[in-house]
Motif scaffolding. Structure first.
Motif, PDB file in Angstrom:
ATOM      1  N   GLY A  55      57.423  43.066 -65.795  1.00  0.00           N
ATOM      2  CA  GLY A  55      56.017  43.291 -66.058  1.00  0.00           C
ATOM      3  C   GLY A  55      55.550  44.637 -65.522  1.00  0.00           C
ATOM      4  O   GLY A  55      56.289  45.364 -64.860  1.00  0.00           O
ATOM      5  N   GLY A  56      54.311  44.967 -65.819  1.00  0.00           N
ATOM      6  CA  GLY A  56      53.754  46.269 -65.464  1.00  0.00           C
ATOM      7  C   GLY A  56      53.780  46.574 -63.977  1.00  0.00           C
ATOM      8  O   GLY A  56      54.097  47.687 -63.563  1.00  0.00           O
ATOM      9  N   ALA A  57      53.441  45.605 -63.151  1.00  0.00           N
ATOM     10  CA  ALA A  57      53.399  45.840 -61.702  1.00  0.00           C
ATOM     11  C   ALA A  57      54.786  46.140 -61.124  1.00  0.00           C
ATOM     12  O   ALA A  57      54.896  46.778 -60.081  1.00  0.00           O
ATOM     13  CB  ALA A  57      52.794  44.634 -60.992  1.00  0.00           C
ATOM     14  N   SER A  58      55.832  45.726 -61.807  1.00  0.00           N
ATOM     15  CA  SER A  58      57.185  45.968 -61.295  1.00  0.00           C
ATOM     16  C   SER A  58      57.527  47.455 -61.277  1.00  0.00           C
ATOM     17  O   SER A  58      58.463  47.870 -60.603  1.00  0.00           O
ATOM     18  CB  SER A  58      58.224  45.201 -62.103  1.00  0.00           C
ATOM     19  N   ALA A  59      56.751  48.266 -62.007  1.00  0.00           N
ATOM     20  CA  ALA A  59      56.991  49.712 -62.054  1.00  0.00           C
ATOM     21  C   ALA A  59      56.230  50.464 -60.966  1.00  0.00           C
ATOM     22  O   ALA A  59      56.353  51.687 -60.864  1.00  0.00           O
ATOM     23  CB  ALA A  59      56.600  50.259 -63.422  1.00  0.00           C
ATOM     24  N   LEU A  60      55.463  49.752 -60.139  1.00  0.00           N
ATOM     25  CA  LEU A  60      54.720  50.428 -59.082  1.00  0.00           C
ATOM     26  C   LEU A  60      55.687  51.092 -58.109  1.00  0.00           C
ATOM     27  O   LEU A  60      56.668  50.474 -57.679  1.00  0.00           O
ATOM     28  CB  LEU A  60      53.832  49.434 -58.327  1.00  0.00           C
ATOM     29  N   PRO A  61      55.414  52.339 -57.727  1.00  0.00           N
ATOM     30  CA  PRO A  61      56.295  53.049 -56.800  1.00  0.00           C
ATOM     31  C   PRO A  61      56.425  52.299 -55.472  1.00  0.00           C
ATOM     32  O   PRO A  61      55.434  51.871 -54.889  1.00  0.00           O
ATOM     33  CB  PRO A  61      55.584  54.394 -56.588  1.00  0.00           C
ATOM     34  N   GLY A  62      57.653  52.101 -55.038  1.00  0.00           N
ATOM     35  CA  GLY A  62      57.925  51.469 -53.751  1.00  0.00           C
ATOM     36  C   GLY A  62      57.873  49.951 -53.746  1.00  0.00           C
ATOM     37  O   GLY A  62      58.178  49.331 -52.731  1.00  0.00           O
ATOM     38  N   LEU A  63      57.495  49.348 -54.866  1.00  0.00           N
ATOM     39  CA  LEU A  63      57.365  47.887 -54.887  1.00  0.00           C
ATOM     40  C   LEU A  63      58.693  47.197 -54.607  1.00  0.00           C
ATOM     41  O   LEU A  63      58.766  46.293 -53.778  1.00  0.00           O
ATOM     42  CB  LEU A  63      56.804  47.407 -56.228  1.00  0.00           C
ATOM     43  N   LEU A  64      59.750  47.624 -55.280  1.00  0.00           N
ATOM     44  CA  LEU A  64      61.052  46.986 -55.095  1.00  0.00           C
ATOM     45  C   LEU A  64      61.527  47.096 -53.650  1.00  0.00           C
ATOM     46  O   LEU A  64      61.961  46.107 -53.057  1.00  0.00           O
ATOM     47  CB  LEU A  64      62.084  47.600 -56.041  1.00  0.00           C
ATOM     48  N   GLN A  65      61.406  48.274 -53.069  1.00  0.00           N
ATOM     49  CA  GLN A  65      61.846  48.477 -51.686  1.00  0.00           C
ATOM     50  C   GLN A  65      61.039  47.609 -50.721  1.00  0.00           C
ATOM     51  O   GLN A  65      61.587  46.998 -49.805  1.00  0.00           O
ATOM     52  CB  GLN A  65      61.732  49.964 -51.289  1.00  0.00           C
ATOM     53  N   ARG A  66      59.743  47.562 -50.933  1.00  0.00           N
ATOM     54  CA  ARG A  66      58.885  46.756 -50.052  1.00  0.00           C
ATOM     55  C   ARG A  66      59.217  45.279 -50.183  1.00  0.00           C
ATOM     56  O   ARG A  66      59.312  44.548 -49.198  1.00  0.00           O
ATOM     57  CB  ARG A  66      57.419  47.024 -50.404  1.00  0.00           C
ATOM     58  N   LEU A  67      59.408  44.819 -51.411  1.00  0.00           N
ATOM     59  CA  LEU A  67      59.714  43.411 -51.623  1.00  0.00           C
ATOM     60  C   LEU A  67      61.069  43.055 -51.015  1.00  0.00           C
ATOM     61  O   LEU A  67      61.215  42.015 -50.382  1.00  0.00           O
ATOM     62  CB  LEU A  67      59.683  43.070 -53.113  1.00  0.00           C
ATOM     63  N   LYS A  68      62.052  43.939 -51.177  1.00  0.00           N
ATOM     64  CA  LYS A  68      63.361  43.698 -50.562  1.00  0.00           C
ATOM     65  C   LYS A  68      63.232  43.564 -49.052  1.00  0.00           C
ATOM     66  O   LYS A  68      63.823  42.678 -48.440  1.00  0.00           O
ATOM     67  CB  LYS A  68      64.334  44.837 -50.892  1.00  0.00           C
ATOM     68  N   LYS A  69      62.437  44.452 -48.456  1.00  0.00           N
ATOM     69  CA  LYS A  69      62.230  44.420 -47.005  1.00  0.00           C
ATOM     70  C   LYS A  69      61.591  43.098 -46.581  1.00  0.00           C
ATOM     71  O   LYS A  69      62.019  42.478 -45.612  1.00  0.00           O
ATOM     72  CB  LYS A  69      61.349  45.592 -46.588  1.00  0.00           C
ATOM     73  N   GLU A  70      60.576  42.681 -47.316  1.00  0.00           N
ATOM     74  CA  GLU A  70      59.865  41.443 -46.986  1.00  0.00           C
ATOM     75  C   GLU A  70      60.760  40.218 -47.186  1.00  0.00           C
ATOM     76  O   GLU A  70      60.727  39.290 -46.399  1.00  0.00           O
ATOM     77  CB  GLU A  70      58.613  41.314 -47.841  1.00  0.00           C
ATOM     78  N   LEU A  71      61.561  40.223 -48.248  1.00  0.00           N
ATOM     79  CA  LEU A  71      62.417  39.079 -48.543  1.00  0.00           C
ATOM     80  C   LEU A  71      63.649  39.027 -47.645  1.00  0.00           C
ATOM     81  O   LEU A  71      64.234  37.961 -47.464  1.00  0.00           O
ATOM     82  CB  LEU A  71      62.846  39.092 -50.005  1.00  0.00           C
ATOM     83  N   LYS A  72      64.032  40.168 -47.095  1.00  0.00           N
ATOM     84  CA  LYS A  72      65.220  40.205 -46.224  1.00  0.00           C
ATOM     85  C   LYS A  72      65.062  39.251 -45.044  1.00  0.00           C
ATOM     86  O   LYS A  72      66.015  38.625 -44.606  1.00  0.00           O
ATOM     87  CB  LYS A  72      65.463  41.632 -45.738  1.00  0.00           C
ATOM     88  N   SER A  73      63.845  39.102 -44.566  1.00  0.00           N
ATOM     89  CA  SER A  73      63.604  38.200 -43.450  1.00  0.00           C
ATOM     90  C   SER A  73      63.795  36.734 -43.839  1.00  0.00           C
ATOM     91  O   SER A  73      63.975  35.874 -42.987  1.00  0.00           O
ATOM     92  CB  SER A  73      62.197  38.410 -42.891  1.00  0.00           C
ATOM     93  N   LEU A  74      63.773  36.446 -45.144  1.00  0.00           N
ATOM     94  CA  LEU A  74      63.990  35.079 -45.610  1.00  0.00           C
ATOM     95  C   LEU A  74      65.467  34.716 -45.660  1.00  0.00           C
ATOM     96  O   LEU A  74      65.834  33.566 -45.520  1.00  0.00           O
ATOM     97  CB  LEU A  74      63.405  34.891 -47.012  1.00  0.00           C
ATOM     98  N   GLY A  75      66.297  35.727 -45.969  1.00  0.00           N
ATOM     99  CA  GLY A  75      67.707  35.480 -46.194  1.00  0.00           C
ATOM    100  C   GLY A  75      68.478  35.557 -44.933  1.00  0.00           C
ATOM    101  O   GLY A  75      69.524  35.144 -44.679  1.00  0.00           O
TER     102      GLY A  75
END
Length: 75
Positions: A55-75
């Motif tokens: 989707g459109g929001a997935s193209a926001l700059p830095g979104l993937l990196q931020r989400l990976k960082k946030e999800l890393k604490s889950l794994g």
């Protein structure tokens, strides 16, 4: 893009920063975590490593990196 000095992508992670949103809006990482908890425990880790942004929001700059960082604490 910002609203009231808050970067719009930040709203995906901290919706409480935007008072116009309903109080029950859940941050993106928490939504993913809640979805994973619905799976059998043995699938959680595998599915966490296969999250797909679309989707459109997935193209926001830095979104993937931020989400990976946030999800890393889950794994």
């Amino acid at each position: 893009v910002s609203v009231g000095g808050i970067a719009v992508p930040e709203l995906l992670f901290n919706p409480s920063l935007f008072p116009a949103l309903p109080k029950d809006v859940i941050p993106l990482p928490k939504l993913i975590e809640k979805s994973l908890k619905l799976l059998p425990e043995e699938l959680e880790k595998e599915m966490l490593s296969n999250v797909l942004l679309a989707g459109g929001a997935s193209a926001l700059p830095g979104l993937l990196q931020r989400l990976k960082k946030e999800l890393k604490s889950l794994g």
